[in-house]
Design an enzyme around this catalytic site. Structure first.
Site, mmCIF file in Angstrom:
data_model
loop_
_atom_site.group_PDB
_atom_site.id
_atom_site.type_symbol
_atom_site.label_atom_id
_atom_site.label_comp_id
_atom_site.label_asym_id
_atom_site.label_seq_id
_atom_site.Cartn_x
_atom_site.Cartn_y
_atom_site.Cartn_z
ATOM 1 N N CYS A 136 0.836 -1.201 0.000
ATOM 2 C CA CYS A 136 0.000 0.000 0.000
ATOM 3 C C CYS A 136 0.870 1.250 0.000
ATOM 4 O O CYS A 136 1.359 1.674 1.055
ATOM 5 C CB CYS A 136 -0.937 -0.011 1.218
ATOM 6 S SG CYS A 136 -1.970 1.462 1.334
ATOM 7 N N CYS A 139 -0.469 4.113 2.135
ATOM 8 C CA CYS A 139 -0.269 3.958 3.582
ATOM 9 C C CYS A 139 1.194 4.197 3.965
ATOM 10 O O CYS A 139 1.482 4.824 4.966
ATOM 11 C CB CYS A 139 -0.640 2.543 4.048
ATOM 12 S SG CYS A 139 -2.118 1.879 3.307
ATOM 13 N N ASP A 140 2.127 3.666 3.186
ATOM 14 C CA ASP A 140 3.532 3.605 3.622
ATOM 15 C C ASP A 140 4.481 4.475 2.815
ATOM 16 O O ASP A 140 5.656 4.594 3.173
ATOM 17 C CB ASP A 140 4.031 2.144 3.533
ATOM 18 C CG ASP A 140 3.189 1.215 4.395
ATOM 19 O OD1 ASP A 140 2.706 1.678 5.443
ATOM 20 O OD2 ASP A 140 3.006 0.050 4.016
#
Ligand code: NAP
Length: 310
Positions: A136, A139-140
């Protein structure tokens, strides 16, 4: 059954298919519960931008589009609950839906559980997940500001998320197993013209190197060339998805990859149980087709209940 909560239509999974099913079922005058084990939004919620949802011109963050869908479904009376569904059992004319915290009954169920990222299944992947291996970028990605990252895959997800990462990573290398990307031409061109993105064709990941964190990828040529080592601080894996159909395995017919088989009304092989969105066998997996599925499944489920006099 004491304390069970009854709904006309229960929707498992609250991504674009689930939210649209909730909207249509509520507008059909049915009591509707949408259950998701997370906050909802599905894979859409972690997609950095959407630019091909009709009527929403320009770019919209996937999370924002998902939130709009949720708000609209709730406005028409659908109910949302964050719980994990662990059991789905047909019981005469009803379905008993068991979650980790509650038991529900529904006259019809729509499975909209989507799909999850496919893993590479190579050495180092499991050990270094969360230590440089990610599925992701939204997200990261921010952890890799100024660093070098690899994106594995050649589809829309890989190229879209490489474009996202290129905004703050030093260099993004897309590693693809063939000599041609699968992604839509318009984003291929964006990637090819992006100075922060390099394309490395005809390589697959043989293993991911690093002790405590990712240090690089050992790559094997698919075109008879030499193997190579690609130094990088992170690797984002976008090599397709696997259906989240575990709940109905053994209950309804699936294709050989585990996607749910449905008829034109999106009814599964079990009457009263429908499947919508990425979890079902279909040609095109897009937000717009997930929404279309949600509308079809909810309308069909509402008609199914009307025909039964329910
Ligand atoms: P996808 O379209 O199935 O692409 C998967 C990519 O991974 C392919 O390029 C495939 O290579 C490669 N691959 C598969 N297994 C591999 C392995 N073991 N090692 C290396 N490479 C491997 O998956 P996706 O990109 O996640 O997209 C899923 C669906 O969502 C698609 O229908 C896509 O169109 C849709 N989507 C749409 C958008 C958009 O329209 N903006 C954005 C994201 C996703 P090959 O090409 O050689 O098969």
């Amino acid at each position: 059954m004491p304390n069970e909560k009854r709904y006309d239509i229960l929707i498992v999974g609250a991504g674009p298919a689930g939210y649209t099913a909730g909207l249509y079922a509520a507008r059909a005058g049915r009591s509707v519960l949408m259950i998701d084990k997370g906050i909802g939004g599905g894979q859409l919620a972690s997609t950095f931008r959407i630019e091909n949802y009709p009527g929403v011109s320009g770019e919209i963050p996937g999370f924002d589009l998902a939130e709009r869908m949720k708000t609209q479904a709730l406005q028409f009376g659908a109910v949302f609950s964050q719980e994990e569904v662990v059991g789905l059992v047909p019981d005469n004319d009803l379905f008993v839906v068991q979650t980790t915290t509650d038991t529900y009954t529904a006259r019809a169920v729509i499975l909209a559980t989507g799909a999850s990222p496919r893993k590479l299944e190579v050495d180092g992947e499991a050990r270094l997940t969360g230590r440089g291996v990610s599925y992701c970028a939204t997200c990261d990605g921010a952890f890799f500001r100024g660093k070098n990252v690899a994106v594995v895959g050649g589809g829309n997800s890989a190229v879209e998320e490489a474009l996202f990462l290129a905004q703050f990573a030093n260099e993004v290398t897309i590693v693809h197993r063939r000599s041609e990307l699968r992604a839509d031409k318009v984003i291929q061109e964006e990637a090819i013209n992006n100075p922060n993105i390099k394309l490395l064709y005809n390589y697959v990941v043989a293993s991911i190197a690093g002790e405590d964190k990712v240090t690089g990828l050992n790559l094997a040529s698919t075109a008879g060339g030499p193997d190579k080592f690609l130094p990088c601080d992170g690797v984002f894996v976008y090599v397709g998805n696997i259906p989240n159909s575990q709940l109905v395995r053994g209950l309804v017919e699936l294709d050989e990859q585990g996607f749910v088989l449905v008829d034109d009304e999106l009814q599964t092989s079990l009457p009263g149980l429908y499947a919508a969105g990425d979890v079902r066998h279909k040609f095109l997996r897009q937000v717009v087709t997930a929404c279309s599925d949600g509308a079809t499944a909810a309308t069909a489920a509402a008609m199914y209940l009307s025909k039964k006099g329910a």
